[in-house]
Design an enzyme around this catalytic site. Sequence first.
Site, PDB file in Angstrom:
ATOM      1  N   ARG A 230       0.849  -1.182   0.000  1.00  0.00           N
ATOM      2  CA  ARG A 230       0.000   0.000   0.000  1.00  0.00           C
ATOM      3  C   ARG A 230       0.889   1.238   0.000  1.00  0.00           C
ATOM      4  O   ARG A 230       1.859   1.314   0.757  1.00  0.00           O
ATOM      5  CB  ARG A 230      -0.942   0.011   1.220  1.00  0.00           C
ATOM      6  CG  ARG A 230      -2.085  -0.983   1.095  1.00  0.00           C
ATOM      7  CD  ARG A 230      -3.064  -0.560   0.008  1.00  0.00           C
ATOM      8  NE  ARG A 230      -4.145  -1.506  -0.232  1.00  0.00           N
ATOM      9  CZ  ARG A 230      -4.141  -2.411  -1.189  1.00  0.00           C
ATOM     10  NH1 ARG A 230      -3.079  -2.563  -1.970  1.00  0.00           N
ATOM     11  NH2 ARG A 230      -5.183  -3.197  -1.379  1.00  0.00           N
ATOM     12  N   GLU A 259      -2.575   7.784  -5.269  1.00  0.00           N
ATOM     13  CA  GLU A 259      -2.744   7.286  -6.637  1.00  0.00           C
ATOM     14  C   GLU A 259      -3.930   7.962  -7.333  1.00  0.00           C
ATOM     15  O   GLU A 259      -4.955   8.200  -6.690  1.00  0.00           O
ATOM     16  CB  GLU A 259      -2.957   5.768  -6.610  1.00  0.00           C
ATOM     17  CG  GLU A 259      -1.740   5.029  -6.104  1.00  0.00           C
ATOM     18  CD  GLU A 259      -1.961   3.522  -6.033  1.00  0.00           C
ATOM     19  OE1 GLU A 259      -3.034   3.034  -6.465  1.00  0.00           O
ATOM     20  OE2 GLU A 259      -1.062   2.832  -5.542  1.00  0.00           O
ATOM     21  N   HIS A 277       0.584   0.373 -10.157  1.00  0.00           N
ATOM     22  CA  HIS A 277      -0.265  -0.514  -9.359  1.00  0.00           C
ATOM     23  C   HIS A 277      -0.723  -1.716 -10.189  1.00  0.00           C
ATOM     24  O   HIS A 277      -1.922  -1.944 -10.402  1.00  0.00           O
ATOM     25  CB  HIS A 277      -1.474   0.240  -8.817  1.00  0.00           C
ATOM     26  CG  HIS A 277      -2.066  -0.389  -7.578  1.00  0.00           C
ATOM     27  ND1 HIS A 277      -2.669   0.329  -6.579  1.00  0.00           N
ATOM     28  CD2 HIS A 277      -2.152  -1.696  -7.180  1.00  0.00           C
ATOM     29  CE1 HIS A 277      -3.086  -0.475  -5.625  1.00  0.00           C
ATOM     30  NE2 HIS A 277      -2.787  -1.720  -5.967  1.00  0.00           N
TER      31      HIS A 277
END
Length: 310
Positions: A230, A259, A277
């Site tokens: 994360r 993000e 990601h």
Amino acid sequence: MPLIATSRPLPFPANIPSRQGVLEFRHIPADAPVPEGVPAYVSTAVDPVTAQMIAAFPDSLRLIANFGTGTDNIDLRAARARGITVSNTPVVTEDTADLAFALILAACRKLGENERFLRDGNWDATRPMASMGLRVHGQTLGLIGFGPIAQAVARRARGFDMQIRYWNRTRRPEAEAALGAEYVASPDELVAGSDIVSLHTALVPETRHLIDAARLARFRQGAVLVNTARGPLVDEKALAEALRSGHLAAAGMDVFEAEPTVDPGLLTLPNVVLTPHIGSATAACRTDMGRRVIANLLAFLENGAALDPV
């Protein structure tokens, strides 16, 4: 025909049968009301499900089925307060571990930097390479968190004859024995004794900025950091400074604090590998995730209990 709301258009089949009838999926924008009678809402890991949204859900909505393993995009407290079950899709272990190890290799061996060197036409007899890399095999790998993904990374590391150390809030003796891993009592001790550190812990208030300027200073000179867990586990500004100063040799980052925004300091550095990601971004894994979402929906609609409650 049960109507299932989704946070964005998703490639689900149009003919999924349930005991209540064929499921119909409909994208409902975050600023639009979910119709009364809808029993479930499907979100993705990049779509926030806020307390305000949850408060506006109809009484019929009893399940938020997340298309992803992490659920920090969902206000879990607000969901619990309304008695709404949240489920996830814990089927990303091996694909995410593949990416974590790919980032270890790419960051250590400077794959991105050397590829850019070649593509820019700089490879000639006087300049044979952009930069020397770091050895991976035989090095000490420190894992922060020791759940399924970290253990899968450790299995890969054994093939590289790496020394495996880990810190986890709960010690895991059986996994230690199976993987030849050494338990370390604190994150500070772990980073101080590791050549490469890979993050695999959950994001909770206690782990936000777990890797901050103070902890980065405890890393070995020339160490490498990889994060596929994360983004907010790492203070990106502090990381950029550690990379810029040379205290860290390199980093590999697949997740970020805000993000899809990435700290500008990281974007300008040659010694960090950045990916958007993509831990679960294989066709096979995304198919598995979609099937798991549907399995959670059907189990909840038919039996009142999701397969993967959070």
